[in-house]
Design an enzyme around this catalytic site. Structure first.
Site, PDB file in Angstrom:
ATOM      1  N   ASP A 126     -17.208  19.979  -6.464  1.00  0.00           N
ATOM      2  CA  ASP A 126     -18.167  20.803  -7.214  1.00  0.00           C
ATOM      3  C   ASP A 126     -18.961  21.593  -6.181  1.00  0.00           C
ATOM      4  OD1 ASP A 126     -19.789  21.775  -9.325  1.00  0.00           O
ATOM      5  OD2 ASP A 126     -21.266  20.218  -8.980  1.00  0.00           O
ATOM      6  N   SER A 127     -19.816  22.483  -6.668  1.00  0.00           N
ATOM      7  CA  SER A 127     -20.700  23.205  -5.754  1.00  0.00           C
ATOM      8  C   SER A 127     -21.692  22.255  -5.080  1.00  0.00           C
ATOM      9  CB  SER A 127     -21.472  24.277  -6.526  1.00  0.00           C
ATOM     10  OG  SER A 127     -22.216  23.662  -7.567  1.00  0.00           O
TER      11      SER A 127
ATOM     12  N   CYS B 270     -16.343  21.114 -12.102  1.00  0.00           N
ATOM     13  CA  CYS B 270     -17.302  22.213 -12.213  1.00  0.00           C
ATOM     14  C   CYS B 270     -16.776  23.175 -13.272  1.00  0.00           C
ATOM     15  CB  CYS B 270     -17.411  22.917 -10.859  1.00  0.00           C
ATOM     16  SG  CYS B 270     -18.419  24.391 -10.886  1.00  0.00           S
TER      17      CYS B 270
ATOM     18  N   GLU C 158     -30.263  19.963  -8.019  1.00  0.00           N
ATOM     19  CA  GLU C 158     -29.933  19.727  -6.606  1.00  0.00           C
ATOM     20  C   GLU C 158     -31.145  19.236  -5.830  1.00  0.00           C
ATOM     21  OE1 GLU C 158     -27.075  19.977  -4.712  1.00  0.00           O
ATOM     22  OE2 GLU C 158     -26.018  20.231  -6.599  1.00  0.00           O
TER      23      GLU C 158
ATOM     24  N   CYS D 189     -22.096  22.383 -18.007  1.00  0.00           N
ATOM     25  CA  CYS D 189     -22.213  22.412 -16.542  1.00  0.00           C
ATOM     26  C   CYS D 189     -22.351  20.955 -16.135  1.00  0.00           C
ATOM     27  CB  CYS D 189     -23.444  23.208 -16.124  1.00  0.00           C
ATOM     28  SG  CYS D 189     -23.903  23.010 -14.379  1.00  0.00           S
TER      29      CYS D 189
ATOM     30  N   HIS E   6     -23.692  19.541 -13.726  1.00  0.00           N
ATOM     31  CA  HIS E   6     -25.045  19.149 -13.280  1.00  0.00           C
ATOM     32  C   HIS E   6     -25.903  18.662 -14.453  1.00  0.00           C
ATOM     33  CE1 HIS E   6     -24.164  21.340  -9.531  1.00  0.00           C
ATOM     34  NE2 HIS E   6     -25.274  20.838  -9.028  1.00  0.00           N
TER      35      HIS E   6
HETATM   36  N1  DGL Z   1     -21.742  22.141 -11.674  1.00  0.00           N
HETATM   37  C1  DGL Z   1     -21.260  23.457 -11.888  1.00  0.00           C
HETATM   38  C2  DGL Z   1     -20.713  23.639 -13.303  1.00  0.00           C
HETATM   39  O1  DGL Z   1     -20.248  22.691 -13.903  1.00  0.00           O
HETATM   40  C3  DGL Z   1     -22.030  24.654 -11.447  1.00  0.00           C
HETATM   41  C4  DGL Z   1     -23.358  24.578 -10.832  1.00  0.00           C
HETATM   42  C5  DGL Z   1     -23.639  25.787  -9.970  1.00  0.00           C
HETATM   43  O2  DGL Z   1     -24.148  26.785 -10.489  1.00  0.00           O
HETATM   44  O3  DGL Z   1     -23.302  25.700  -8.796  1.00  0.00           O
HETATM   45  O4  DGL Z   1     -20.705  24.726 -13.817  1.00  0.00           O
END
Ligand code: DGL
Length: 261
Positions: free
Chosen positions: A6-7, A69, A148, A180, A182
């Site tokens: 992931d990011s 992600c 984050e 997302c 996150h």
């Molecule tokens: N966790 C990522 C997702 O599922 C993206 C978060 C980011 O913007 O880096 O979209």
């Protein structure tokens, strides 16, 4: 070995589900922390990162790569599959289908990054699975970055989240799709707001089931977890307890390393 990336920290929600489903599998988690957030970047940029990371994970010996992600999946899953036919590639898409199928009010919302919110992939998913259900897409800029920072108890975040969610509830939406990875970590903030009015829809467990189907039972592995990041790798281990994933730390086999990709 199963590679998950992931990011940043968001994909740990998917990693946790995979770890529960496959306690004996060797796992490698890569956070592209030098380049987050993906959600505000162009498709071309995200595609470049996904292809480079996918190759790196394959070179590390991963036979399955999980793009944990939604943003990266929408921008680059097909390209990653096309360029890496020797590995199994699993992506993450917002749970529009289960949300639409279970909604009683026939109104649902998808919470996502800006990139996912305007993606052709999400538009297709909605078109294919909405049936008679009205689907509202809500971009949530900045949320992944706040997560984050691990300031999950910050009252400013709580009021930002409720300002976004309350109008959706007032409009009768009874399923909120976490589009997302996150956002899974916002569940403790979201649950009390929506209780009795709506339910969260998270696909992490479904993604883990798909990984089990593709990778099968692991042999010759010892259930280790390796952590890699493109910046500040030490933050990964420290983040696990802060995200309620302290139990995953026991699987970590070596100090988290910097990945120069
Ligand atoms: N966790 C990522 C997702 O599922 C993206 C978060 C980011 O913007 O880096 O979209």
């Amino acid at each position: 070995m199963i590679g998950v990336f992931d990011s940043g920290l968001g994909g740990l929600s998917v990693l946790a589900a995979i770890s529960r489903a496959l306690p004996g599998a060797d796992l490698l988690y890569l956070a592209d922390t030098a380049h987050l957030p993906y959600g505000a970047k162009s498709d071309d940029f995200i595609r470049g990162r996904v292809l480079a990371i996918g190759r790196h994970l394959a070179n590390c010996g991963c036979s399955t790569v999980v793009v944990a992600c939604n943003t990266a999946t929408a921008a680059a899953l097909r390209a990653l599959r096309e360029q890496n036919s020797e590995i199994a590639v699993v992506g993450v898409e917002p749970g529009v289908k289960p949300a639409a199928a279970s909604s009683l009010s026939r109104r649902i919302a998808v919470l996502a990054t800006e990139s996912t919110a305007k993606s052709a992939g999400l538009a297709r998913l909605i078109r294919d699975h909405r049936g008679e259900v009205a689907v509202h897409v809500e971009a949530c800029p900045g949320w992944a970055t706040r997560i984050e920072k691990l300031d999950l108890n910050d009252p400013a975040l709580a009021s930002e989240v409720s300002a976004k969610i309350l109008p959706l509830l007032e409009a009768g939406m009874d399923r909120l799709v976490l589009g997302c990875t996150h956002y899974s970590f916002l569940a403790p903030l979201l649950e009390p707001l929506i209780i009795g009015r709506a339910e969260l829809v998270d696909v992490a467990a479904a993604v883990a089931r798909q990984v089990v189907r593709l990778s099968g039972e692991s042999t010759g592995s010892d259930g280790s977890l390796k952590l890699l990041a493109t910046a500040k790798p030490e933050r990964l281990l420290a983040a696990l307890p802060a995200l309620g994933l302290g139990w995953l730390a026991a699987r970590v086999s070596a100090p988290a390393q910097l990945a120069d990709i």
